[in-house]
Design a protein around this motif. Structure first.
Motif, mmCIF file in Angstrom:
data_model
loop_
_atom_site.group_PDB
_atom_site.id
_atom_site.type_symbol
_atom_site.label_atom_id
_atom_site.label_comp_id
_atom_site.label_asym_id
_atom_site.label_seq_id
_atom_site.Cartn_x
_atom_site.Cartn_y
_atom_site.Cartn_z
ATOM 1 N N LYS A 1 44.038 -24.891 -23.263
ATOM 2 C CA LYS A 1 44.138 -23.789 -22.304
ATOM 3 C C LYS A 1 43.688 -24.298 -20.944
ATOM 4 O O LYS A 1 42.527 -24.647 -20.750
ATOM 5 C CB LYS A 1 43.282 -22.606 -22.743
ATOM 6 C CG LYS A 1 43.763 -21.976 -24.030
ATOM 7 C CD LYS A 1 42.903 -20.810 -24.423
ATOM 8 C CE LYS A 1 43.433 -20.188 -25.700
ATOM 9 N NZ LYS A 1 42.587 -19.087 -26.144
ATOM 10 N N VAL A 2 44.608 -24.313 -20.013
ATOM 11 C CA VAL A 2 44.324 -24.865 -18.694
ATOM 12 C C VAL A 2 43.239 -24.069 -17.975
ATOM 13 O O VAL A 2 42.323 -24.653 -17.400
ATOM 14 C CB VAL A 2 45.613 -24.937 -17.843
ATOM 15 C CG1 VAL A 2 45.306 -25.350 -16.418
ATOM 16 C CG2 VAL A 2 46.611 -25.895 -18.475
ATOM 17 N N HIS A 3 43.308 -22.740 -18.002
ATOM 18 C CA HIS A 3 42.321 -21.941 -17.271
ATOM 19 C C HIS A 3 40.919 -22.138 -17.837
ATOM 20 O O HIS A 3 39.956 -22.244 -17.090
ATOM 21 C CB HIS A 3 42.717 -20.460 -17.231
ATOM 22 C CG HIS A 3 42.688 -19.783 -18.560
ATOM 23 N ND1 HIS A 3 43.674 -19.942 -19.498
ATOM 24 C CD2 HIS A 3 41.776 -18.939 -19.091
ATOM 25 C CE1 HIS A 3 43.385 -19.226 -20.578
ATOM 26 N NE2 HIS A 3 42.243 -18.606 -20.364
ATOM 27 N N LYS A 4 40.769 -22.233 -19.147
ATOM 28 C CA LYS A 4 39.449 -22.478 -19.747
ATOM 29 C C LYS A 4 38.971 -23.886 -19.391
ATOM 30 O O LYS A 4 37.803 -24.094 -19.082
ATOM 31 C CB LYS A 4 39.495 -22.290 -21.252
ATOM 32 C CG LYS A 4 38.138 -22.513 -21.902
ATOM 33 C CD LYS A 4 38.100 -21.989 -23.307
ATOM 34 C CE LYS A 4 36.774 -22.210 -23.989
ATOM 35 N NZ LYS A 4 35.617 -21.733 -23.298
ATOM 36 N N THR A 5 39.893 -24.836 -19.425
ATOM 37 C CA THR A 5 39.550 -26.222 -19.094
ATOM 38 C C THR A 5 39.075 -26.334 -17.650
ATOM 39 O O THR A 5 38.042 -26.962 -17.372
ATOM 40 C CB THR A 5 40.769 -27.135 -19.326
ATOM 41 O OG1 THR A 5 41.138 -27.042 -20.707
ATOM 42 C CG2 THR A 5 40.462 -28.572 -18.961
ATOM 43 N N LEU A 6 39.799 -25.711 -16.736
ATOM 44 C CA LEU A 6 39.404 -25.767 -15.321
ATOM 45 C C LEU A 6 38.093 -25.041 -15.084
ATOM 46 O O LEU A 6 37.264 -25.487 -14.281
ATOM 47 C CB LEU A 6 40.515 -25.202 -14.438
ATOM 48 C CG LEU A 6 41.792 -26.032 -14.391
ATOM 49 C CD1 LEU A 6 42.859 -25.322 -13.565
ATOM 50 C CD2 LEU A 6 41.515 -27.424 -13.847
ATOM 51 N N PHE A 7 37.896 -23.936 -15.768
ATOM 52 C CA PHE A 7 36.635 -23.216 -15.622
ATOM 53 C C PHE A 7 35.469 -24.063 -16.126
ATOM 54 O O PHE A 7 34.426 -24.157 -15.474
ATOM 55 C CB PHE A 7 36.656 -21.876 -16.363
ATOM 56 C CG PHE A 7 35.408 -21.091 -16.113
ATOM 57 C CD1 PHE A 7 35.308 -20.278 -15.003
ATOM 58 C CD2 PHE A 7 34.312 -21.205 -16.955
ATOM 59 C CE1 PHE A 7 34.136 -19.582 -14.730
ATOM 60 C CE2 PHE A 7 33.150 -20.517 -16.700
ATOM 61 C CZ PHE A 7 33.052 -19.701 -15.588
ATOM 62 N N THR A 8 35.651 -24.698 -17.276
ATOM 63 C CA THR A 8 34.607 -25.558 -17.834
ATOM 64 C C THR A 8 34.289 -26.706 -16.885
ATOM 65 O O THR A 8 33.120 -26.998 -16.629
ATOM 66 C CB THR A 8 35.039 -26.103 -19.210
ATOM 67 O OG1 THR A 8 35.212 -25.004 -20.087
ATOM 68 C CG2 THR A 8 34.004 -27.058 -19.771
ATOM 69 N N ALA A 9 35.318 -27.333 -16.347
ATOM 70 C CA ALA A 9 35.100 -28.433 -15.403
ATOM 71 C C ALA A 9 34.356 -27.951 -14.162
ATOM 72 O O ALA A 9 33.458 -28.630 -13.667
ATOM 73 C CB ALA A 9 36.434 -29.070 -15.013
ATOM 74 N N THR A 10 34.709 -26.773 -13.676
ATOM 75 C CA THR A 10 34.024 -26.205 -12.513
ATOM 76 C C THR A 10 32.565 -25.927 -12.826
ATOM 77 O O THR A 10 31.666 -26.254 -12.034
ATOM 78 C CB THR A 10 34.728 -24.900 -12.060
ATOM 79 O OG1 THR A 10 36.086 -25.202 -11.757
ATOM 80 C CG2 THR A 10 34.046 -24.278 -10.861
#
Length: 148
Positions: free
Chosen positions: A64-73
């Motif tokens: 999931k791209v949105h979860k991945t980007l949120f985690t990275a942030t």
């Protein structure tokens, strides 16, 4: 938030690479500002490595791209605050205050630098956990409230 298995970036001595800039700040009186900047580069590379590691693991687990980007942030801000900016500023101010107090004495510059560095190095292990908990609290009450 991010994968919870044994985390080499938080649960092993690798964590201390995030504090390279604090060691640099502690030795500023001996090594000068230019080498202190290199210590910030080491801490920044550690921060980016942890961010990329969590980004990769989250995507592999969730796709999931949105979860991945949120985690990275989340990881990026956590590391930036807990490993670089808050402890770097804290040790810098401890050094500045210690040096200021020691200028009021009749000790040599070399001894003043040695004592300032010693006080700062002794403070690093003391500030780690409180800063980590503080940053967790800040992120829990801000960024993490909007987690996907």
């Amino acid at each position: 938030m991010y994968p919870k298995e044994n985390d080499p970036y938080r649960d092993t001595p690798i964590r201390y690479l995030g504090y390279a800039n604090e060691v640099g700040e502690a030795f500023r009186g001996f090594i000068g500002s230019r080498l202190v900047h290199y210590s910030y580069a080491v801490a920044s590379l550690y921060m980016l490595a942890d961010t990329v590691d969590k980004l990769t693991k989250t995507y592999e687990q969730t796709h999931k791209v949105h979860k991945t980007l949120f985690t990275a942030t989340d990881v990026f801000f956590w590391q930036f605050l807990a490993s670089i900016s808050i402890p770097g500023y804290t040790i810098n101010r401890i050094c500045k205050g210690t040096n200021y107090l020691l200028t009021r004495t009749k000790i040599s510059v070399a001894m003043r630098n040695t004592l300032t560095t010693s006080v700062a190095l002794l403070c690093i292990p003391i500030i780690i956990k409180p800063i980590d908990r503080f940053v967790d609290t800040v992120l829990d009450n801000t960024l993490r409230k909007i987690a996907p």
